[in-house]
Design a protein around this motif. Structure first.
Motif, short mmCIF file in Angstrom:
data_model
loop_
_atom_site.label_atom_id
_atom_site.label_comp_id
_atom_site.label_asym_id
_atom_site.label_seq_id
_atom_site.Cartn_x
_atom_site.Cartn_y
_atom_site.Cartn_z
N ALA A 162 -118.72 35.92 -12.09
CA ALA A 162 -117.26 35.84 -12.17
C ALA A 162 -116.78 35.78 -13.61
CB ALA A 162 -116.77 34.61 -11.39
N TYR A 163 -117.35 34.85 -14.42
CA TYR A 163 -116.80 34.76 -15.78
C TYR A 163 -117.28 35.90 -16.66
CZ TYR A 163 -120.99 32.02 -17.38
OH TYR A 163 -122.25 31.57 -17.70
N SER A 164 -118.43 36.51 -16.34
CA SER A 164 -118.84 37.71 -17.08
C SER A 164 -117.87 38.86 -16.82
CB SER A 164 -120.26 38.12 -16.67
OG SER A 164 -121.19 37.12 -17.01
N ALA A 165 -117.46 39.00 -15.56
CA ALA A 165 -116.48 40.04 -15.22
C ALA A 165 -115.16 39.78 -15.95
CB ALA A 165 -116.26 40.08 -13.71
N CYS A 166 -114.78 38.51 -16.06
CA CYS A 166 -113.55 38.16 -16.77
C CYS A 166 -113.64 38.53 -18.25
CB CYS A 166 -113.25 36.67 -16.63
SG CYS A 166 -112.71 36.14 -14.99
N VAL A 167 -114.78 38.22 -18.87
CA VAL A 167 -114.96 38.52 -20.29
C VAL A 167 -114.96 40.03 -20.52
CG1 VAL A 167 -116.62 38.42 -22.19
CG2 VAL A 167 -116.16 36.38 -20.84
N VAL A 168 -115.64 40.77 -19.67
CA VAL A 168 -115.67 42.23 -19.81
C VAL A 168 -114.26 42.81 -19.65
CG1 VAL A 168 -116.52 44.37 -18.77
CG2 VAL A 168 -118.07 42.43 -19.08
N ALA A 169 -113.54 42.37 -18.61
CA ALA A 169 -112.18 42.86 -18.38
C ALA A 169 -111.27 42.49 -19.54
CB ALA A 169 -111.64 42.28 -17.08
N GLY A 170 -111.40 41.24 -20.05
CA GLY A 170 -110.58 40.82 -21.18
C GLY A 170 -110.86 41.63 -22.43
N SER A 171 -112.13 41.88 -22.71
CA SER A 171 -112.49 42.66 -23.89
C SER A 171 -111.96 44.08 -23.81
CB SER A 171 -114.02 42.68 -24.05
OG SER A 171 -114.53 41.39 -24.26
N ILE A 172 -112.10 44.70 -22.66
CA ILE A 172 -111.61 46.07 -22.49
C ILE A 172 -110.10 46.12 -22.63
CG2 ILE A 172 -111.40 47.97 -20.84
CD1 ILE A 172 -114.17 47.20 -19.77
N HIS A 173 -109.42 45.14 -22.03
CA HIS A 173 -107.95 45.10 -22.11
C HIS A 173 -107.49 44.97 -23.56
CE1 HIS A 173 -103.81 44.18 -20.96
NE2 HIS A 173 -103.86 43.18 -21.84
N ILE A 174 -108.07 44.02 -24.30
CA ILE A 174 -107.67 43.83 -25.70
C ILE A 174 -108.05 45.04 -26.53
CG2 ILE A 174 -108.04 42.43 -27.77
CD1 ILE A 174 -108.44 40.01 -25.91
N GLY A 175 -109.23 45.59 -26.27
CA GLY A 175 -109.69 46.74 -27.04
C GLY A 175 -108.81 47.97 -26.89
N ASN A 176 -108.10 48.06 -25.78
CA ASN A 176 -107.21 49.20 -25.53
C ASN A 176 -105.74 48.88 -25.78
OD1 ASN A 176 -109.05 51.26 -24.67
ND2 ASN A 176 -109.32 50.17 -22.73
N SER A 177 -105.47 47.64 -26.20
CA SER A 177 -104.08 47.22 -26.38
C SER A 177 -103.62 47.46 -27.81
CB SER A 177 -103.92 45.74 -26.03
OG SER A 177 -104.53 44.93 -27.02
N ARG A 178 -102.34 47.25 -28.05
CA ARG A 178 -101.81 47.42 -29.40
C ARG A 178 -102.25 46.29 -30.33
NH1 ARG A 178 -95.40 46.25 -28.25
NH2 ARG A 178 -95.61 44.10 -27.48
N ASN A 179 -102.75 45.21 -29.73
CA ASN A 179 -103.28 44.10 -30.52
C ASN A 179 -104.75 44.28 -30.89
OD1 ASN A 179 -100.86 42.54 -30.44
ND2 ASN A 179 -101.36 41.94 -28.33
N ALA A 180 -105.29 45.42 -30.53
CA ALA A 180 -106.73 45.64 -30.78
C ALA A 180 -107.03 45.63 -32.27
CB ALA A 180 -107.15 46.97 -30.16
N PRO A 181 -108.09 44.93 -32.68
CA PRO A 181 -108.48 44.95 -34.10
C PRO A 181 -109.06 46.32 -34.45
CG PRO A 181 -110.13 43.80 -32.79
CD PRO A 181 -109.00 44.12 -31.86
N ASN A 182 -109.11 46.59 -35.75
CA ASN A 182 -109.76 47.82 -36.19
C ASN A 182 -111.23 47.77 -35.80
OD1 ASN A 182 -107.41 48.79 -37.43
ND2 ASN A 182 -107.84 47.64 -39.31
N LYS A 183 -111.68 48.79 -35.16
CA LYS A 183 -113.06 48.80 -34.65
C LYS A 183 -114.01 49.25 -35.77
CE LYS A 183 -111.83 49.53 -29.81
NZ LYS A 183 -110.35 49.36 -30.01
N ASP A 184 -114.49 48.25 -36.50
CA ASP A 184 -115.41 48.49 -37.61
C ASP A 184 -116.78 47.96 -37.19
OD1 ASP A 184 -116.81 48.75 -39.93
OD2 ASP A 184 -115.48 47.51 -41.16
N TYR A 185 -117.77 48.85 -37.08
CA TYR A 185 -119.10 48.46 -36.62
C TYR A 185 -120.11 48.37 -37.76
CZ TYR A 185 -116.84 49.70 -32.25
OH TYR A 185 -115.96 49.78 -31.20
N SER A 186 -119.61 48.40 -38.98
CA SER A 186 -120.52 48.22 -40.12
C SER A 186 -120.92 46.75 -40.22
CB SER A 186 -119.85 48.66 -41.42
OG SER A 186 -118.71 47.85 -41.68
#
Length: 458
Positions: A198-222
Motif C-alpha cells: 500500500a505505501y509503496s504504491a502511494c510513494v510511486v504514485a506520488g513520485s510520478i504525480h510530482i514528476g509530471n507536475s509544474r512543481n517538478a524539479p529539474n531532472k538532473d541525474y548527474s
C-alpha cells in the motif's frame, strides 16, 4: 552418561518421516514458547517480508542518486539475487541438519554446531541480538519521526518535540510485544505485507504525480560533488542497498515452520522476493526519475517543499499511517530474538506458558525491553548513523558472509566446483563491503557530529 542438548529438537527415524518432533519437554522455554513450529510455508513468507521489507525502501532513490542509473539498478539487482541465494543456502543447511535428526532453531545454534561453541556464544549470538535490538530502536525512532511529520503537516508551527512523538509511538509495540510466540504474529505479518504494498504504491504514485507536475524539479541525474565525495558517496549507496536486504533471523523464521520443513522455506522466500521486486524497484525507479540527484535520504522529504506539501494532505497522511502501522509490526518481529532469550533464561518449560509463573516475567521483561528501546530512540535521534555502522559490521557478516562459510563447511563442495568459488567470491566481496561500509558510516557520523545532542528535535 550423555544428556540431550536442550537447544535442538532431536528426531527419531519414524518421527523424521512423519514430521513429528520429540517431546516438547526436551526443549528450553525459549524454543518451546517463542519458536513454536506450527506455521506453513505461507506464514514464513509473511514473516520474511516483514523482517526484510520496510520503510527503508524510501532510501532507494537517494542510493541511486549516489550511484547513477546503470550502477544503481545493477547493484540493486545483483544484491537481490545474492540475498535470495544466501538465504536459500541457510535454509538448505537447516533442512540438512533436520533430516539428520538435529533441527536447529536459532542462528547461534547453527554457528555452535558447525563452527564451534565459542562462535555461537561469543560472536553470532551477541551480534544477532545487537543488530535485532538496534532495529527495534531504529523502528521506534522512525515511527516517532513519522508521527511528527503528520503533526507538522497539519500544524506547521507546532511546538511538540520529537522525543514526545517517539514516546507516543513506543506505546504501540509495548502492547504488541506481549503476543506470546513468533507464530502468533502470522496474521499481523500478513497485514504488514499488505501495508508494504500500500505505501509503496502511494510513494510511486506520488513520485510520478510530482514528476509530471509544474512543481517538478529539474531532472538532473548527474552525481554531485568532488571526485572524493562521489567515490565515498557511491560506497555509501552500495551499503544502503545491501543493508536494505538484511534480515538476520532466517533460522528463527524457519523454526516457526511445522515439520517436515524441507522445501517450505524456499516457497516462503519466493513470496517475500515477489514483494521485494515489486516494491524496491518501483520505488527506486519512480523516485529517482522524479527527483534525480535532489533525492533526499527519505523520499517522503521530497514530497514537501519548504514545509509546503506537494501532494494533497490526505494522501501524505494515508502514506504515513500505512508506514506507521508497518513499523509497529517490524518492531515486534525484531523483538523475537530477545524475547526468546528472556524466555529461555526466566521461564519454566515444565509449566504452562500462560501460568502466572511464566506470564509475570514475560510481561515485565518484554515491557522493559520496549521501554529501554524507546528511551534510546528518544535520546539518540541520530541513531540512523549508528545503525549504518552496525549494519556494516553486523547485517552483512550475518547475512552474506556466514551463510557461505556455513554451507562450504557443511557440504564441503569440491574446490573445483562453481558453488565453492561462488560462495568464496561472495564472502570475500561482502567482507570488502564491510570495510567500505564502515568507512562511509564513520565518515557520516563525523560529518553529523556537530548536530548531535541528547533528545535533539531533528
Amino acid at each position: 552418561m550423555a544428556t540431550a542438548d536442550p537447544n535442538f529438537i532431536h528426531l527419531s527415524s519414524p518421527q523424521k518421516e512423519n514430521g513429528v518432533s520429540e517431546s516438547p519437554g526436551q526443549l528450553d522455554a525459549g524454543a518451546l514458547f517463542v519458536l513454536k513450529s506450527r506455521g506453513s510455508w505461507l506464514h514464513s513468507g509473511y514473516h520474511l517480508t516483514t523482517s526484510i521489507v520496510g520503510p527503508v525502501i524510501f532510501s532507494f532513490p537517494f542510493a541511486l542518486s549516489l550511484l547513477g542509473w546503470a550502477p544503481g539498478l545493477l547493484i540493486t539487482t545483483l544484491q537481490a539475487l545474492i540475498t535470495f541465494y544466501s538465504y536459500n543456502l541457510l535454509s538448505v543447511i537447516l533442512d540438512h541438519h533436520a533430516q539428520l535428526g538435529k533441527r536447529q532453531l536459532r542462528f547461534r545454534d547453527m554457528a555452535r554446531d558447525i563452527l564451534g561453541p565459542r562462535w555461537g556464544k561469543y560472536f553470532v549470538g551477541p551480534l544477532q541480538i545487537a543488530i535485532c535490538y538496534g532495529a527495534v530502536i531504529g523502528c521506534i525512532l522512525l515511527g516517532g519521526q513519522s508521527l511528527k511529520f503528520i503533526y507538522l503537516l497539519y500544524n506547521p508551527s507546532g511546538k511538540m518535540q520529537l522525543y514526545q512523538f517517539i514516546t507516543i509511538f513506543g506505546t504501540v509495540p509495548l502492547f504488541l510485544a506481549q503476543i506470546p510466540s513468533f507464530h502468533s504474529l502470522r496474521h499481523i505479518n500478513l497485514a504488514s505485507l499488505l501495508l508494504v504494498l500500500a505505501y509503496s504504491a502511494c510513494v510511486v504514485a506520488g513520485s510520478i504525480h510530482i514528476g509530471n507536475s509544474r512543481n517538478a524539479p529539474n531532472k538532473d541525474y548527474s552525481i554531485k560533488g568532488s571526485k572524493e565525495n562521489r567515490i565515498l558517496g557511491a560506497i555509501n549507496g552500495i551499503s544502503i542497498i545491501a543493508t536494505t536486504y538484511g534480515c538476520g533471523i532466517i533460522p528463527e523464521i524457519q523454526a516457526t515452520i511445522a515439520p517436515p520443513v524441507k522445501g517450505k522455506m524456499f516457497k516462503g522466500l519466493c513470496v517475500c522476493f515477489g514483494v521485494i521486486v515489486s516494491t524496491y524497484f518501483s520505488v527506486a525507479i519512480s523516485g529517482y526519475w522524479a527527483f534525480g540527484n535532489q533525492s533526499q535520504p527519505s523520499i517522503l522529504s521530497n514530497f514537501m517543499d519548504e514545509n509546503r506539501p506537494l501532494l494533497p494532505s490526505w494522501f501524505l497522511l494515508l502514506t504515513n499511517i500505512f508506514t506507521l502501522m508497518q513499523l509497529a509490526t517490524i518492531t515486534v518481529i525484531y523483538l523475537q530474538p530477545t524475547n526468546e532469550v528472556f524466555e529461555k533464561w526466566f521461564a519454566n518449560p515444565k509449566m504452562d506458558q500462560f501460568s502466572a509463573r511464566n506470564v509475570m516475567p514475560r510481561l515485565v521483561l518484554r515491557s522493559l525491553s520496549v521501554i529501554i528501546g524507546t528511551t534510546f530512540a528518544a535520546m539518540f535521534p541520530f541513531f540512523g548513523d549508528i545503525m549504518a555502522l552496525f549494519g556494516a559490521f553486523g547485517v552483512i557478516p550475518l547475512d552474506f558472509i556466514l551463510p557461505m562459510v556455513l554451507y562450504n563447511l557443511t557440504f564441503k563442495p569440491s574446490r573445483q566446483s562453481i558453488v565453492f568459488w561462488a560462495n568464496t567470491l561472495i564472502a570475500v566481496a561482502s567482507s570488502a563491503l564491510v570495510a567500505m561500509g564502515a568507512l562511509a558510516s564513520v565518515r557520516q557520523i563525523t560529518l553529523d557530529a556537530k548536530t548531535y545532542n541528547l533528545f535533539a528535535n531533528v
